[in-house]
Design a protein around this motif. Structure first.
Motif, mmCIF file in Angstrom:
data_model
loop_
_atom_site.group_PDB
_atom_site.id
_atom_site.type_symbol
_atom_site.label_atom_id
_atom_site.label_comp_id
_atom_site.label_asym_id
_atom_site.label_seq_id
_atom_site.Cartn_x
_atom_site.Cartn_y
_atom_site.Cartn_z
ATOM 1 N N VAL A 1 46.077 31.216 32.241
ATOM 2 C CA VAL A 1 44.787 31.294 32.916
ATOM 3 C C VAL A 1 43.823 30.434 32.111
ATOM 4 N N ASN A 2 43.277 29.423 32.751
ATOM 5 C CA ASN A 2 42.372 28.459 32.102
ATOM 6 C C ASN A 2 42.992 27.852 30.850
ATOM 7 N N GLY A 3 44.292 27.567 30.910
ATOM 8 C CA GLY A 3 44.987 26.905 29.809
ATOM 9 C C GLY A 3 45.464 27.825 28.706
ATOM 10 N N ASN A 4 45.168 29.130 28.788
ATOM 11 C CA ASN A 4 45.578 30.092 27.763
ATOM 12 C C ASN A 4 46.667 31.001 28.314
ATOM 13 N N ARG A 5 47.732 31.132 27.540
ATOM 14 C CA ARG A 5 48.833 32.005 27.961
ATOM 15 C C ARG A 5 48.363 33.454 27.896
ATOM 16 N N ILE A 6 48.599 34.204 28.972
ATOM 17 C CA ILE A 6 48.171 35.597 28.982
ATOM 18 C C ILE A 6 49.324 36.481 28.523
ATOM 19 N N THR A 7 48.977 37.529 27.782
ATOM 20 C CA THR A 7 49.980 38.459 27.276
ATOM 21 C C THR A 7 49.822 39.836 27.904
ATOM 22 N N MET A 8 48.710 40.057 28.589
ATOM 23 C CA MET A 8 48.474 41.321 29.280
ATOM 24 C C MET A 8 47.707 41.024 30.558
ATOM 25 N N SER A 9 47.536 42.019 31.398
ATOM 26 C CA SER A 9 46.822 41.823 32.664
ATOM 27 C C SER A 9 45.421 41.298 32.395
ATOM 28 N N GLN A 10 44.962 40.415 33.285
ATOM 29 C CA GLN A 10 43.645 39.805 33.118
ATOM 30 C C GLN A 10 42.944 39.735 34.463
ATOM 31 N N ILE A 11 41.649 40.070 34.461
ATOM 32 C CA ILE A 11 40.846 40.004 35.674
ATOM 33 C C ILE A 11 40.512 38.544 35.951
ATOM 34 N N LEU A 12 40.679 38.137 37.218
ATOM 35 C CA LEU A 12 40.354 36.768 37.621
ATOM 36 C C LEU A 12 38.919 36.692 38.109
ATOM 37 N N ARG A 13 38.277 35.607 37.797
ATOM 38 C CA ARG A 13 36.935 35.297 38.289
ATOM 39 C C ARG A 13 37.020 34.005 39.084
ATOM 40 N N ARG A 14 36.030 33.773 39.924
ATOM 41 C CA ARG A 14 35.999 32.525 40.695
ATOM 42 C C ARG A 14 36.008 31.338 39.741
ATOM 43 N N GLY A 15 36.801 30.354 40.100
ATOM 44 C CA GLY A 15 36.887 29.140 39.297
ATOM 45 C C GLY A 15 37.983 29.179 38.257
ATOM 46 N N ASP A 16 38.575 30.342 37.996
ATOM 47 C CA ASP A 16 39.678 30.416 37.037
ATOM 48 C C ASP A 16 40.874 29.642 37.580
ATOM 49 N N ARG A 17 41.579 28.971 36.671
ATOM 50 C CA ARG A 17 42.780 28.228 37.053
ATOM 51 C C ARG A 17 44.004 28.941 36.505
ATOM 52 N N ILE A 18 44.962 29.151 37.379
ATOM 53 C CA ILE A 18 46.184 29.850 37.033
ATOM 54 C C ILE A 18 47.334 28.868 37.127
ATOM 55 N N ARG B 1 30.923 34.619 37.452
ATOM 56 C CA ARG B 1 31.409 35.857 38.053
ATOM 57 C C ARG B 1 31.316 35.794 39.559
ATOM 58 N N GLY B 2 32.197 36.486 40.196
ATOM 59 C CA GLY B 2 32.218 36.559 41.646
ATOM 60 C C GLY B 2 33.533 37.139 42.097
ATOM 61 N N LYS B 3 33.565 37.665 43.298
ATOM 62 C CA LYS B 3 34.784 38.245 43.827
ATOM 63 C C LYS B 3 35.736 37.152 44.282
ATOM 64 N N VAL B 4 36.985 37.321 43.923
ATOM 65 C CA VAL B 4 38.026 36.369 44.297
ATOM 66 C C VAL B 4 38.661 36.865 45.585
ATOM 67 N N GLY B 5 38.730 35.997 46.584
ATOM 68 C CA GLY B 5 39.314 36.380 47.853
ATOM 69 C C GLY B 5 40.566 35.609 48.204
ATOM 70 N N ARG B 6 40.784 34.484 47.523
ATOM 71 C CA ARG B 6 41.945 33.660 47.842
ATOM 72 C C ARG B 6 42.251 32.749 46.666
ATOM 73 N N LEU B 7 43.407 32.121 46.742
ATOM 74 C CA LEU B 7 43.831 31.142 45.744
ATOM 75 C C LEU B 7 44.025 29.817 46.453
ATOM 76 N N VAL B 8 43.523 28.749 45.851
ATOM 77 C CA VAL B 8 43.656 27.413 46.421
ATOM 78 C C VAL B 8 44.633 26.624 45.547
ATOM 79 N N VAL B 9 45.624 26.011 46.170
ATOM 80 C CA VAL B 9 46.635 25.243 45.446
ATOM 81 C C VAL B 9 46.039 23.900 45.005
ATOM 82 N N LEU B 10 46.141 23.610 43.690
ATOM 83 C CA LEU B 10 45.708 22.320 43.149
ATOM 84 C C LEU B 10 46.901 21.414 42.852
ATOM 85 N N GLU B 11 47.984 21.979 42.389
ATOM 86 C CA GLU B 11 49.226 21.264 42.109
ATOM 87 C C GLU B 11 50.350 22.044 42.740
ATOM 88 N N PRO B 12 51.313 21.441 43.299
ATOM 89 C CA PRO B 12 51.630 20.034 43.418
ATOM 90 C C PRO B 12 50.722 19.354 44.438
#
Length: 186
Positions: free
Chosen positions: A159-176, A89-100
């Motif tokens: 999100v983390n390899g699972n297709r989301i079907t509704m809104s989801q809260i992001l946590r630090r370390g989650d991959r989108i 858990r933790g507050k998300v402040g930014r997104l870091v690009v991993l791919e491409p």
């Protein structure tokens, strides 16, 4: 021709026919199940639309919603990264690009809302990525939470390899994953 040779040819043809049908079924299954994380190449125009350090002005890098190409700063402790482990858990402040890989380390700030899609009106417009819908998904702030939402896209948002079907809260370390773009919440 002898009967044994005809039987061998008949079974060989039958085997090739089964291999053909298995390959067709595999191709259909691959298309239906959608893209796997990190497998689709990023088109050249999509790379141009992603944020880059060379395009960020000094004034924009000071604001909280800035988009810069600088990689995340290293920890001062000398014991590795100071950010929490993946999934903590933790507050998300930014997104870091991993791919491409050509944009790896680019940072997308999250002040209010970021939309992803092929449409020119999206915050991150990726016009040549065929896995991304016109208006694919959005990531926005709601009080102290950062929420990712799929906007009824064809190929979905993961999100983390699972297709989301509704809104989801992001946590630090989650991959989108949005099309061929992979981001990590930081």
């Amino acid at each position: 021709m002898t009967d044994s040779l005809l039987n061998i040819l008949k079974y060989s043809l039958l085997g090739l026919l089964y291999l053909f049908f298995a390959r067709v079924l595999w191709a259909v299954w691959s298309e239906v199940s959608g893209p796997r994380p990190g497998t689709a190449p990023m088109p050249a125009s999509a790379r141009a639309a992603m944020p880059s350090a060379s395009h960020a002005s000094p004034a924009s890098t000071a604001s909280p919603d800035a988009t810069t190409g600088a990689p995340a700063p290293a920890s001062q402790s000398g014991r590795g990264s100071s950010r929490p482990a993946k999934g903590k858990r933790g507050k998300v402040g930014r997104l870091v690009v991993l791919e491409p890989k050509v944009r790896k380390g680019a940072v997308i700030g999250l002040a209010n809302e970021v939309t992803f899609g092929r449409a020119p009106g999206c915050t991150i417009s990726v016009p040549d990525d065929t896995f991304i819908s016109q208006v694919h998904s959005r990531i926005f702030r709601d009080a102290d939470d950062v929420i990712v939402e799929d906007l009824t896209s064809t190929n979905g948002t993961y999100v983390n390899g699972n297709r989301i079907t509704m809104s989801q809260i992001l946590r630090r370390g989650d991959r989108i994953q949005i099309g061929s773009i992979v981001l990590e919440a930081d």
